[in-house]
Design a protein around this motif. Structure first.
Motif, PDB file in Angstrom:
ATOM      1  N   GLU A 190       9.427  43.759  34.995  1.00  0.00           N
ATOM      2  CA  GLU A 190       8.747  42.478  34.797  1.00  0.00           C
ATOM      3  C   GLU A 190       9.721  41.427  34.279  1.00  0.00           C
ATOM      4  O   GLU A 190       9.691  40.266  34.714  1.00  0.00           O
ATOM      5  N   GLN A 191      10.608  41.814  33.367  1.00  0.00           N
ATOM      6  CA  GLN A 191      11.595  40.867  32.848  1.00  0.00           C
ATOM      7  C   GLN A 191      12.546  40.388  33.942  1.00  0.00           C
ATOM      8  O   GLN A 191      12.997  39.242  33.924  1.00  0.00           O
ATOM      9  N   LEU A 192      12.840  41.274  34.890  1.00  0.00           N
ATOM     10  CA  LEU A 192      13.766  40.912  35.963  1.00  0.00           C
ATOM     11  C   LEU A 192      13.196  39.839  36.886  1.00  0.00           C
ATOM     12  O   LEU A 192      13.941  39.215  37.652  1.00  0.00           O
ATOM     13  N   ARG A 193      11.904  39.622  36.824  1.00  0.00           N
ATOM     14  CA  ARG A 193      11.287  38.580  37.659  1.00  0.00           C
ATOM     15  C   ARG A 193      11.523  37.181  37.103  1.00  0.00           C
ATOM     16  O   ARG A 193      11.271  36.190  37.785  1.00  0.00           O
ATOM     17  N   HIS A 194      11.996  37.098  35.849  1.00  0.00           N
ATOM     18  CA  HIS A 194      12.260  35.795  35.243  1.00  0.00           C
ATOM     19  C   HIS A 194      13.714  35.396  35.494  1.00  0.00           C
ATOM     20  O   HIS A 194      14.627  36.132  35.107  1.00  0.00           O
ATOM     21  N   PRO A 195      13.959  34.254  36.121  1.00  0.00           N
ATOM     22  CA  PRO A 195      15.350  33.841  36.373  1.00  0.00           C
ATOM     23  C   PRO A 195      16.058  33.480  35.076  1.00  0.00           C
ATOM     24  O   PRO A 195      15.421  33.086  34.088  1.00  0.00           O
ATOM     25  N   PRO A 196      17.380  33.628  35.042  1.00  0.00           N
ATOM     26  CA  PRO A 196      18.137  33.251  33.841  1.00  0.00           C
ATOM     27  C   PRO A 196      17.976  31.767  33.536  1.00  0.00           C
ATOM     28  O   PRO A 196      17.772  30.946  34.430  1.00  0.00           O
ATOM     29  N   THR A 197      18.100  31.429  32.246  1.00  0.00           N
ATOM     30  CA  THR A 197      18.002  30.045  31.788  1.00  0.00           C
ATOM     31  C   THR A 197      19.383  29.562  31.369  1.00  0.00           C
ATOM     32  O   THR A 197      20.101  30.260  30.640  1.00  0.00           O
ATOM     33  N   ASP A 198      19.756  28.383  31.838  1.00  0.00           N
ATOM     34  CA  ASP A 198      21.056  27.816  31.490  1.00  0.00           C
ATOM     35  C   ASP A 198      21.124  27.489  30.004  1.00  0.00           C
ATOM     36  O   ASP A 198      20.169  26.964  29.414  1.00  0.00           O
ATOM     37  N   LEU A 199      22.276  27.802  29.395  1.00  0.00           N
ATOM     38  CA  LEU A 199      22.532  27.424  28.016  1.00  0.00           C
ATOM     39  C   LEU A 199      23.562  26.296  28.001  1.00  0.00           C
ATOM     40  O   LEU A 199      23.217  25.132  28.105  1.00  0.00           O
ATOM     41  N   PHE A 200      24.827  26.641  27.915  1.00  0.00           N
ATOM     42  CA  PHE A 200      25.892  25.640  27.951  1.00  0.00           C
ATOM     43  C   PHE A 200      27.188  26.353  28.312  1.00  0.00           C
ATOM     44  O   PHE A 200      27.286  27.583  28.254  1.00  0.00           O
ATOM     45  N   ALA A 201      28.173  25.567  28.713  1.00  0.00           N
ATOM     46  CA  ALA A 201      29.507  26.085  29.029  1.00  0.00           C
ATOM     47  C   ALA A 201      29.464  27.226  30.047  1.00  0.00           C
ATOM     48  O   ALA A 201      30.232  28.183  29.962  1.00  0.00           O
ATOM     49  N   GLY A 202      28.531  27.145  31.004  1.00  0.00           N
ATOM     50  CA  GLY A 202      28.460  28.163  32.037  1.00  0.00           C
ATOM     51  C   GLY A 202      27.756  29.440  31.633  1.00  0.00           C
ATOM     52  O   GLY A 202      27.774  30.416  32.381  1.00  0.00           O
ATOM     53  N   LEU A 203      27.129  29.464  30.456  1.00  0.00           N
ATOM     54  CA  LEU A 203      26.412  30.649  29.994  1.00  0.00           C
ATOM     55  C   LEU A 203      24.930  30.543  30.337  1.00  0.00           C
ATOM     56  O   LEU A 203      24.360  29.442  30.381  1.00  0.00           O
ATOM     57  N   VAL A 204      24.315  31.705  30.559  1.00  0.00           N
ATOM     58  CA  VAL A 204      22.873  31.776  30.797  1.00  0.00           C
ATOM     59  C   VAL A 204      22.298  32.858  29.889  1.00  0.00           C
ATOM     60  O   VAL A 204      23.014  33.729  29.394  1.00  0.00           O
TER      61      VAL A 204
END
Length: 256
Positions: free
Chosen positions: A121-135
């Motif tokens: 279920e968690q894998l269905r959520h796309p990564p969220t951008d943070l900063f400096a190319g990190l998610v």
């Protein structure tokens, strides 16, 4: 576009959410946390999401590794439940040691299936951008044991098979051989994930530590029962391809 300080706040919030789960898991020695009825009235733990912070270019490979693992281990675990239930329902099942083991497999791997479904279920959520190319991405949920009243079922120890007075039937040997092959495949799959550079989900890694520990010990128990069989154990043959859950391994050969 989010301001830099907003991104920093999201980054720190992710770290704060991750740290309690990691600390609790280290204390408990595993993921999920088993139900403790003596402590439930004092402080029922709240499910806590585990997070992974990684470079954007590494996220796709990490998600693919997680998804491939879950799609392989989940049906494999389901096959173990089928094997154990069929054995317990068979009137020819005689070994108290293996009956104890089969019950423990149903309890423990049934809960691990719940954990794997949560990761899916968690894998269905796309990564969220943070900063400096990190998610940041969710990778699992800690603390599900109390909410499902799960108590880890201890399996018999390797010395249990030395009880010379316990009966051992041909059906017992067949079950022990089939489940040993099944466990060996799960052990290979768990090791392959933990050795894979792209696979960095610490929730799954810790779950694999549990799988490696439990199933390696259970293999030793089953080998002890086979060795104690009074007849010719080598004459009792099995078809690995016919074992429930093993068919799925052909589509996930990289994990065993």
């Amino acid at each position: 576009m989010p301001r830099p300080h907003h991104r920093t706040a999201a980054f720190l919030a992710g770290l704060l959410l991750l740290m309690p789960a990691l600390a609790t898991a280290q204390q408990a020695g595993g993921v999920g946390r088993t139900y403790d009825p003596e402590q439930e009235a004092q402080a029922a733990p709240v499910p806590t999401t585990w997070w992974d912070i990684l470079p954007r270019e590494a996220a796709a490979a990490a998600i693919a590794a997680d998804r491939d693992y879950v799609e392989g281990m989940r049906p494999h675990h389901a096959g173990a439940l089928t094997l154990a239930r069929d054995y317990l329902a068979d009137p020819d099942a005689a070994s108290p040691v293996l009956k104890h083991l089969a019950q423990a497999i149903i309890t423990n791997q049934g809960f691990e299936i719940l954990l794997l479904d949560t990761v899916a279920e968690q894998l269905r959520h796309p990564p969220t951008d943070l900063f400096a190319g990190l998610v940041i991405r969710p990778v699992g949920v800690e603390g599900l044991g109390p909410y499902n009243h799960h108590m880890h079922a201890p399996a018999p120890g390797p010395l249990a098979a030395l009880n010379g007075g316990a009966p051992i039937s041909a059906r017992d040997v067949r079950f022990a051989k089939e489940m040993s092959v099944h466990h060996q495949a799960a052990v290979r799959m768990a090791r392959a994930y933990n050795d894979q550079p792209e696979a960095r989900n610490d929730f799954l890694r810790l779950l694999n530590v549990n799988i490696l520990r439990d199933q390696t010990q259970e293999i030793a128990v089953m080998r002890g029962v086979i060795d104690a069989y009074p007849g010719d154990a080598s004459a009792i043959t099995i078809d690995p391809d016919g074992i429930p859950g093993m068919q799925h391994m052909q589509r996930h050969a990289s994990h065993g």
